[in-house]
Design a protein around this motif. Structure first.
Motif, PDB file in Angstrom:
ATOM      1  N   PHE A   1      21.644 -22.605   9.065  1.00  7.79           N
ATOM      2  CA  PHE A   1      21.544 -21.125   9.271  1.00  7.79           C
ATOM      3  C   PHE A   1      20.658 -21.183  10.294  1.00  7.79           C
ATOM      4  CE2 PHE A   1      19.906 -16.893   8.765  1.00  7.79           C
ATOM      5  CZ  PHE A   1      20.849 -16.271   8.466  1.00  7.79           C
ATOM      6  N   SER A   2      19.510 -21.617  10.335  1.00  2.61           N
ATOM      7  CA  SER A   2      18.339 -21.547  11.033  1.00  2.61           C
ATOM      8  C   SER A   2      19.029 -22.035  12.719  1.00  2.61           C
ATOM      9  CB  SER A   2      17.295 -22.576  10.871  1.00  2.61           C
ATOM     10  OG  SER A   2      16.001 -22.543  11.654  1.00  2.61           O
ATOM     11  N   GLN A   3      19.876 -23.141  12.754  1.00  2.00           N
ATOM     12  CA  GLN A   3      20.145 -23.764  13.763  1.00  2.00           C
ATOM     13  C   GLN A   3      21.274 -22.709  14.435  1.00  2.00           C
ATOM     14  OE1 GLN A   3      18.224 -26.124  14.749  1.00  2.00           O
ATOM     15  NE2 GLN A   3      20.093 -27.464  15.419  1.00  2.00           N
ATOM     16  N   GLY A   4      22.271 -21.950  13.559  1.00  2.00           N
ATOM     17  CA  GLY A   4      22.978 -21.111  14.117  1.00  2.00           C
ATOM     18  C   GLY A   4      22.296 -19.736  14.708  1.00  2.00           C
TER      19      GLY A   4
ATOM     20  N   ILE B   1       7.837 -20.774  10.186  1.00  2.00           N
ATOM     21  CA  ILE B   1       6.824 -20.410  11.074  1.00  2.00           C
ATOM     22  C   ILE B   1       7.194 -20.566  12.663  1.00  2.00           C
ATOM     23  CG2 ILE B   1       4.677 -21.592  11.979  1.00  2.00           C
ATOM     24  CD1 ILE B   1       3.842 -22.751   9.420  1.00  2.00           C
ATOM     25  N   ALA B   2       8.224 -21.468  12.945  1.00  2.00           N
ATOM     26  CA  ALA B   2       8.600 -21.681  14.571  1.00  2.00           C
ATOM     27  C   ALA B   2       9.484 -20.465  14.620  1.00  2.00           C
ATOM     28  CB  ALA B   2       9.148 -23.004  14.477  1.00  2.00           C
TER      29      ALA B   2
ATOM     30  N   SER C   1      13.388  -9.106  15.953  1.00  2.00           N
ATOM     31  CA  SER C   1      13.700  -8.775  14.543  1.00  2.00           C
ATOM     32  C   SER C   1      14.604  -9.959  13.931  1.00  2.00           C
ATOM     33  CB  SER C   1      14.439  -7.420  14.616  1.00  2.00           C
ATOM     34  OG  SER C   1      15.929  -7.410  15.585  1.00  2.00           O
ATOM     35  N   GLY C   2      15.413 -10.479  14.986  1.00  3.22           N
ATOM     36  CA  GLY C   2      16.188 -11.609  14.236  1.00  3.22           C
ATOM     37  C   GLY C   2      15.572 -12.627  14.023  1.00  3.22           C
ATOM     38  N   PHE C   3      14.512 -13.176  14.753  1.00  2.00           N
ATOM     39  CA  PHE C   3      13.761 -14.492  14.479  1.00  2.00           C
ATOM     40  C   PHE C   3      12.915 -13.986  13.386  1.00  2.00           C
ATOM     41  CE2 PHE C   3      14.411 -15.203  19.125  1.00  2.00           C
ATOM     42  CZ  PHE C   3      14.888 -16.330  18.976  1.00  2.00           C
ATOM     43  N   LEU C   4      12.303 -12.800  13.262  1.00  2.00           N
ATOM     44  CA  LEU C   4      11.414 -12.584  12.064  1.00  2.00           C
ATOM     45  C   LEU C   4      12.021 -12.576  10.565  1.00  2.00           C
ATOM     46  CD1 LEU C   4       9.373  -9.779  13.342  1.00  2.00           C
ATOM     47  CD2 LEU C   4       8.699 -11.925  12.891  1.00  2.00           C
TER      48      LEU C   4
ATOM     49  N   ILE D   1      11.468 -14.997   7.479  1.00  2.00           N
ATOM     50  CA  ILE D   1      11.256 -14.657   6.157  1.00  2.00           C
ATOM     51  C   ILE D   1      12.178 -15.138   5.217  1.00  2.00           C
ATOM     52  CG2 ILE D   1      11.423 -12.522   4.727  1.00  2.00           C
ATOM     53  CD1 ILE D   1      10.387 -10.745   7.196  1.00  2.00           C
ATOM     54  N   LEU D   2      13.644 -15.325   5.739  1.00  2.00           N
ATOM     55  CA  LEU D   2      14.403 -16.008   4.590  1.00  2.00           C
ATOM     56  C   LEU D   2      14.171 -17.478   4.319  1.00  2.00           C
ATOM     57  CD1 LEU D   2      17.339 -15.071   3.497  1.00  2.00           C
ATOM     58  CD2 LEU D   2      18.314 -16.110   5.399  1.00  2.00           C
ATOM     59  N   LEU D   3      13.749 -18.057   5.369  1.00  2.00           N
ATOM     60  CA  LEU D   3      13.181 -19.498   5.303  1.00  2.00           C
ATOM     61  C   LEU D   3      11.932 -19.516   4.278  1.00  2.00           C
ATOM     62  CD1 LEU D   3      13.637 -20.749   8.859  1.00  2.00           C
ATOM     63  CD2 LEU D   3      14.918 -21.704   6.693  1.00  2.00           C
ATOM     64  N   PHE D   4      11.005 -18.731   4.594  1.00  2.00           N
ATOM     65  CA  PHE D   4       9.925 -18.779   3.655  1.00  2.00           C
ATOM     66  C   PHE D   4      10.266 -18.210   2.167  1.00  2.00           C
ATOM     67  CE2 PHE D   4       6.939 -17.086   7.183  1.00  2.00           C
ATOM     68  CZ  PHE D   4       6.564 -18.566   7.469  1.00  2.00           C
ATOM     69  N   SER D   5      11.229 -17.397   2.010  1.00  2.00           N
ATOM     70  CA  SER D   5      11.714 -17.181   0.712  1.00  2.00           C
ATOM     71  C   SER D   5      12.508 -18.359  -0.124  1.00  2.00           C
ATOM     72  CB  SER D   5      12.922 -15.994   0.621  1.00  2.00           C
ATOM     73  OG  SER D   5      12.409 -14.883   1.124  1.00  2.00           O
TER      74      SER D   5
END
Length: 487
Positions: A315-318, A379-380, A455-458, A462-466
């Motif tokens: 998901f992060s890669q996409g 974080i990245a 907004s997309g990166f934030l 947040i999704l990854l922090f969850s």
């Protein structure tokens, strides 16, 4: 007795070094100061041919001597630095009496197959949308053409997992390599959008058979203590494919047609298929007693973490593939800059995979390295969205590469630990289905929510922090249970 692989490498290294020096210090000055460009043309062709043989010599040494892969990367690097080949020659001459040939390492053939699978994916990224437009597709259909491969990959992954446990990884790899190579050749028949969509479906589905079977075969070849570092080495081939694939297809597509580029990839697949039939044909099938009932895949905590890790990684890669080029362009830079940034993340990840740092994954618990990896990715992602300075973007993409390097082997090690050999094929099938689905979800979710730029990166961060919170809670609960059991 044949020539020692190290001696062959030394000879080709010296020839490569001499041809590089004559090109840089004789032919190039003659071109620019004496108006004699023909010397560069002749010398350049000779140097290119020698380098190809030198590269093959490095592969031969890696396969027959099986030295640390870092030496192979060092030998490749020496080819690009004047006089480095001569320094390497002195070291190799001392090493040669101490290095002896070994039997052909079958796991390296499986590594090459994994590289093919991901190289096939990454080669398409820079060229497929424009190719779809060139055969008459609209912008909307071109987007479907790009995503259709990963969508069909999901089904191929699942089928591969189920049948790998039933008939063995070898047969699935033969089927996957053959059908994938044939589907790549079918791009030569494309003359309209409808045919392209059909070929994309076949290509995505057939390629989906390769990765789960290959990873299952590798996992079953390793001992339990080698799973972490072994997964890191496997990840290096994925990272190299991510670096080499887009660059090589972009260069080749400017010289030859896209179908011809994909046909070259098909040729590589056919060569691997021949190697598979020659060296791995005797791979045993899964042993099952007549009255033994098949073991079912139990969705335990380890499998759930591995699948979620695979999904969020891709998901992060996409998101990165979708947003970064747009973000970089909005900052006033060209497409080449976004490609360079992505290469930085890939290079950092590969270095961690192949250097002694990969032993980290044997010493630390995979769930802990999983947590670190997801945290660094989060974080990245947020860092990219809050940064406009190019220097900081390079540093943040390097940090992203560290997160990727921690996450990929961790989810593989967790999955292997949570499964047995009897169900590992099926487990890897679903695992890579989550992988493929994550790529599609990353770009499509942000596109649907109209989240671009910061907004997309934030949102992704947040999704990854969850997910980090879920992993932390799970680790805390398992530690509490352990303390309670000891009490």
């Amino acid at each position: 007795m044949g020539i020692h692989p190290i001696r062959f490498l030394r000879i080709m290294g010296l020839l490569d070094g001499i041809s590089l020096i004559t090109l840089l210090f004789i032919s190039m000055p003659l071109k620019y100061f004496a108006d004699l460009p023909q010397f560069v043309s002749v010398n350049g062709s000779i140097h290119g041919g020698i380098f190809m043989i030198y590269f093959l010599a490095i592969i031969l040494v890696q396969l027959r001597i099986q030295w640390n892969i870092g030496w192979s990367f060092l030998a490749i690097l020496a080819a690009f630095i004047p006089f480095s080949n001569f320094v390497l020659e002195i070291k190799l001459k001392k090493m040669q009496p101490l290095l002896h040939t070994k039997p052909f390492p079958k796991h390296w053939l499986v590594y090459a197959i994994i590289f093919f699978s991901f190289f096939d994916l990454f080669v398409q990224l820079p060229v497929m949308s424009t190719y779809a437009l060139s055969v008459g597709a609209s912008v909307f259909i071109a987007g479907i053409v790009v995503g259709l491969y990963s969508f069909m990959n999901t089904f191929g992954n699942i089928f591969s997992g189920v049948f790998t446990d039933k008939i063995g990884a070898f047969r699935i790899l033969v089927f996957g390599l053959f059908t994938s190579a044939m589907s790549l050749l079918c791009y030569q028949l494309v003359d309209n959008t409808a045919v392209l969509l059909i070929v994309r479906c076949i290509h995505g589905f057939s390629s989906g058979f390769i990765t789960p079977a290959a990873f299952t075969l590798l996992a079953n070849m390793r001992t339990a203590k080698e799973q972490g570092s072994g997964s890191a080495v496997t990840g290096s081939f994925v990272g190299i494919a991510a670096i080499v694939g887009p660059a090589s297809s972009g260069i080749l597509a400017s010289k030859i047609s896209v179908p011809n580029v994909l046909s070259l990839v098909a040729l590589y697949g056919i060569i691997l298929l021949i190697g598979l039939l020659l060296f791995l044909r005797k791979s045993p099938l899964p042993k099952r007693k007549k009255k033994e009932t098949s073991e079912k895949l139990q969705w335990n905590n380890g499998i759930l973490k591995a699948y979620c890790g695979a999904f969020f990684l891709m998901f992060s890669q996409g998101v990165l593939a979708y947003l970064l080029p747009i973000y970089v362009q909005d900052l006033g830079y060209g497409a080449r800059m976004s490609g360079t940034l992505l290469s930085v993340f890939g290079i950092v990840a590969v270095l961690i995979f192949v250097l002694p740092t990969n032993k980290i994954f044997d010493y630390f618990d995979a769930q802990f390295t999983l947590l670190i990896g997801v945290l660094l990715l989060g974080i990245a992602q947020i860092g990219i969205g809050l940064t406009s300075e190019m220097t900081w973007l390079y540093a943040i993409l390097a940090l992203y590469g560290v997160g990727f390097a921690f996450l990929f082997p961790s989810i593989n090690a967790i999955l292997i630990e949570a499964t047995t050999e009897k169900i590992r094929g099926k487990a890897y099938g679903y695992f890579y289905a989550f992988f493929s689905f994550g790529v599609v979800a990353g770009s499509s979710v942000l596109g649907t929510l109209n989240l671009v730029g910061t907004s997309g990166f934030l949102f992704t961060g947040i999704l990854l922090f969850s997910f980090c919170g879920f992993i932390s809670f799970s680790l805390f609960r398992s530690d509490a249970s352990l303390v309670k059991a000891k009490a």
